[in-house]
Write a protein that holds these residues in place. Structure first.
Motif, short mmCIF file in Angstrom:
data_model
loop_
_atom_site.label_atom_id
_atom_site.label_comp_id
_atom_site.label_asym_id
_atom_site.label_seq_id
_atom_site.Cartn_x
_atom_site.Cartn_y
_atom_site.Cartn_z
N PRO A 95 56.54 59.61 8.89
CA PRO A 95 56.82 60.82 9.66
C PRO A 95 55.68 61.20 10.60
CG PRO A 95 56.40 61.37 7.35
CD PRO A 95 56.39 59.88 7.45
N ILE A 96 56.01 61.29 11.89
CA ILE A 96 55.06 61.77 12.90
C ILE A 96 55.75 62.93 13.61
CG2 ILE A 96 53.68 61.23 14.93
CD1 ILE A 96 53.80 58.29 14.18
N ARG A 97 55.16 64.10 13.47
CA ARG A 97 55.78 65.31 14.03
C ARG A 97 54.91 65.82 15.17
NH1 ARG A 97 55.81 70.95 13.38
NH2 ARG A 97 53.78 70.91 12.35
N VAL A 98 55.52 66.17 16.30
CA VAL A 98 54.77 66.78 17.40
C VAL A 98 54.92 68.30 17.31
CG1 VAL A 98 54.44 66.90 19.90
CG2 VAL A 98 55.14 64.73 18.85
N ALA A 99 53.82 68.98 17.08
CA ALA A 99 53.82 70.44 16.95
C ALA A 99 53.92 71.08 18.34
CB ALA A 99 52.54 70.91 16.25
N PRO A 100 54.23 72.37 18.40
CA PRO A 100 54.22 73.06 19.70
C PRO A 100 52.84 72.99 20.35
CG PRO A 100 55.22 74.45 17.99
CD PRO A 100 54.60 73.28 17.29
N TYR A 101 52.83 72.92 21.68
CA TYR A 101 51.55 72.85 22.41
C TYR A 101 50.77 74.16 22.26
CZ TYR A 101 53.97 75.55 26.01
OH TYR A 101 54.65 76.52 26.68
N LEU A 102 49.47 74.05 22.47
CA LEU A 102 48.57 75.19 22.24
C LEU A 102 49.00 76.46 22.96
CD1 LEU A 102 45.72 76.06 21.10
CD2 LEU A 102 44.90 75.61 23.41
N GLY A 103 49.35 76.33 24.26
CA GLY A 103 49.69 77.51 25.06
C GLY A 103 50.90 78.28 24.53
N ALA A 104 51.69 77.65 23.67
CA ALA A 104 52.87 78.30 23.11
C ALA A 104 52.51 79.19 21.92
CB ALA A 104 53.90 77.25 22.68
N SER A 105 51.26 79.17 21.50
CA SER A 105 50.86 79.96 20.33
C SER A 105 51.12 81.44 20.55
CB SER A 105 49.37 79.76 20.05
OG SER A 105 48.93 80.72 19.11
N ASN A 106 51.72 82.08 19.56
CA ASN A 106 51.97 83.52 19.72
C ASN A 106 50.72 84.35 19.45
OD1 ASN A 106 51.84 83.35 16.97
ND2 ASN A 106 54.04 83.59 16.64
N THR A 107 49.60 83.69 19.15
CA THR A 107 48.35 84.43 19.00
C THR A 107 47.47 84.30 20.25
OG1 THR A 107 47.23 82.59 17.91
CG2 THR A 107 48.35 84.16 16.49
N MET A 108 48.01 83.65 21.31
CA MET A 108 47.21 83.43 22.52
C MET A 108 46.81 84.74 23.20
SD MET A 108 45.63 81.23 24.24
CE MET A 108 46.27 79.58 23.93
N ALA A 109 47.71 85.71 23.22
CA ALA A 109 47.39 86.99 23.88
C ALA A 109 46.20 87.65 23.19
CB ALA A 109 48.62 87.91 23.88
N GLY A 110 46.21 87.65 21.87
CA GLY A 110 45.09 88.25 21.13
C GLY A 110 43.80 87.47 21.35
N LEU A 111 43.92 86.14 21.44
CA LEU A 111 42.73 85.31 21.67
C LEU A 111 42.12 85.62 23.04
CD1 LEU A 111 40.78 83.08 20.93
CD2 LEU A 111 42.50 81.40 21.51
N LEU A 112 42.97 85.81 24.05
CA LEU A 112 42.45 86.14 25.38
C LEU A 112 41.75 87.49 25.38
CD1 LEU A 112 45.12 84.83 27.90
CD2 LEU A 112 42.69 84.29 27.86
N LEU A 113 42.29 88.44 24.64
CA LEU A 113 41.62 89.75 24.55
C LEU A 113 40.27 89.60 23.86
CD1 LEU A 113 44.66 92.04 23.73
CD2 LEU A 113 43.14 92.22 25.73
N ALA A 114 40.21 88.80 22.80
CA ALA A 114 38.94 88.59 22.11
C ALA A 114 37.95 87.88 23.02
CB ALA A 114 39.17 87.76 20.84
N GLN A 115 38.47 86.94 23.82
CA GLN A 115 37.60 86.19 24.72
C GLN A 115 37.07 87.10 25.83
OE1 GLN A 115 36.78 83.60 23.53
NE2 GLN A 115 35.80 82.39 25.10
N GLY A 116 37.87 88.03 26.28
CA GLY A 116 37.43 89.00 27.29
C GLY A 116 36.30 89.86 26.77
N ALA A 117 36.29 90.10 25.45
CA ALA A 117 35.24 90.93 24.84
C ALA A 117 34.01 90.10 24.45
CB ALA A 117 35.80 91.64 23.61
N ALA A 118 34.14 88.78 24.49
CA ALA A 118 33.03 87.90 24.09
C ALA A 118 31.96 87.90 25.19
CB ALA A 118 33.54 86.49 23.83
N GLY A 119 30.75 87.63 24.77
CA GLY A 119 29.64 87.65 25.73
C GLY A 119 29.23 86.32 26.08
#
Lengths: 121, 121
Positions: free
Chosen positions: B97-121
């Protein structure tokens, strides 16, 4: 008024640019969002450009802008092109703080996100 | 033995490929990692290729492989090229079995990650 500008590369493929626009809306409506305005801009191949995106935020009242590069690697685009585009607007509005945050791929939570993505269906 | 293959586009710029390799090590040593082996492969411009990366995991004992595309948008690479490359190895090892997972940009946590990245120094 604090604003966030999400900067993506831009694509000839309209759906890819629309993905960035949808993500921008998801960021704007995210419960952790502390910005009064969230917008996106593109380095090339799509509109608005980075300077136009920044100018629109400023004309809309933004007094403090964070630019977050939606890029996975620290190539020329992140190291040179984005700061250069931002610099055009910094020159026009020298008293308005515009900060470029670390690019997405530099996030220290990326490893955990990839593991979560591997488990996603 | 469960394995994870992180698939990136690949770059002419060696440092960008090395960033993917460093991320792969970070995933392997992450406390949430439930895979016995974590490796990376590249669609083009860098080694190993996706088929070679998969074959190496299989020769090392992998019996269940998840492929996670380290891509931000659902373009042709994600929709067609990666499945096609994976398909070459599926044809060689039809019972594995070889399964292809959803691509990174499809992550439903991406919006939160971008907000965290905006606050990162």
């Amino acid at each position: 008024m604090k604003a966030l500008l999400i900067v993506a590369h831009g694509s000839r493929r309209k759906a890819s640019n629309d993905e960035v626009r949808a993500l921008t809306e998801a960021v704007a409506s995210h419960p952790d969002n502390g910005y009064q305005k969230v917008a996106c801009a593109f380095l090339e191949l799509a509109e608005p450009s980075i300077p136009d995106g920044l100018r629109e935020l400023i004309h809309g009242g933004a007094q403090d802008i964070t630019v977050v590069p939606y890029f996975l690697s620290a190539g020329r685009h992140v190291a040179e092109d984005i700061p250069e585009e931002v610099g055009k607007v910094t020159a026009e509005f020298p008293d308005l703080p515009i900060r470029v945050a670390p690019y997405l791929g530099a996030s220290n939570t990326m490893a955990g996100l990839l593991l979560a993505q591997g488990a996603a269906g």
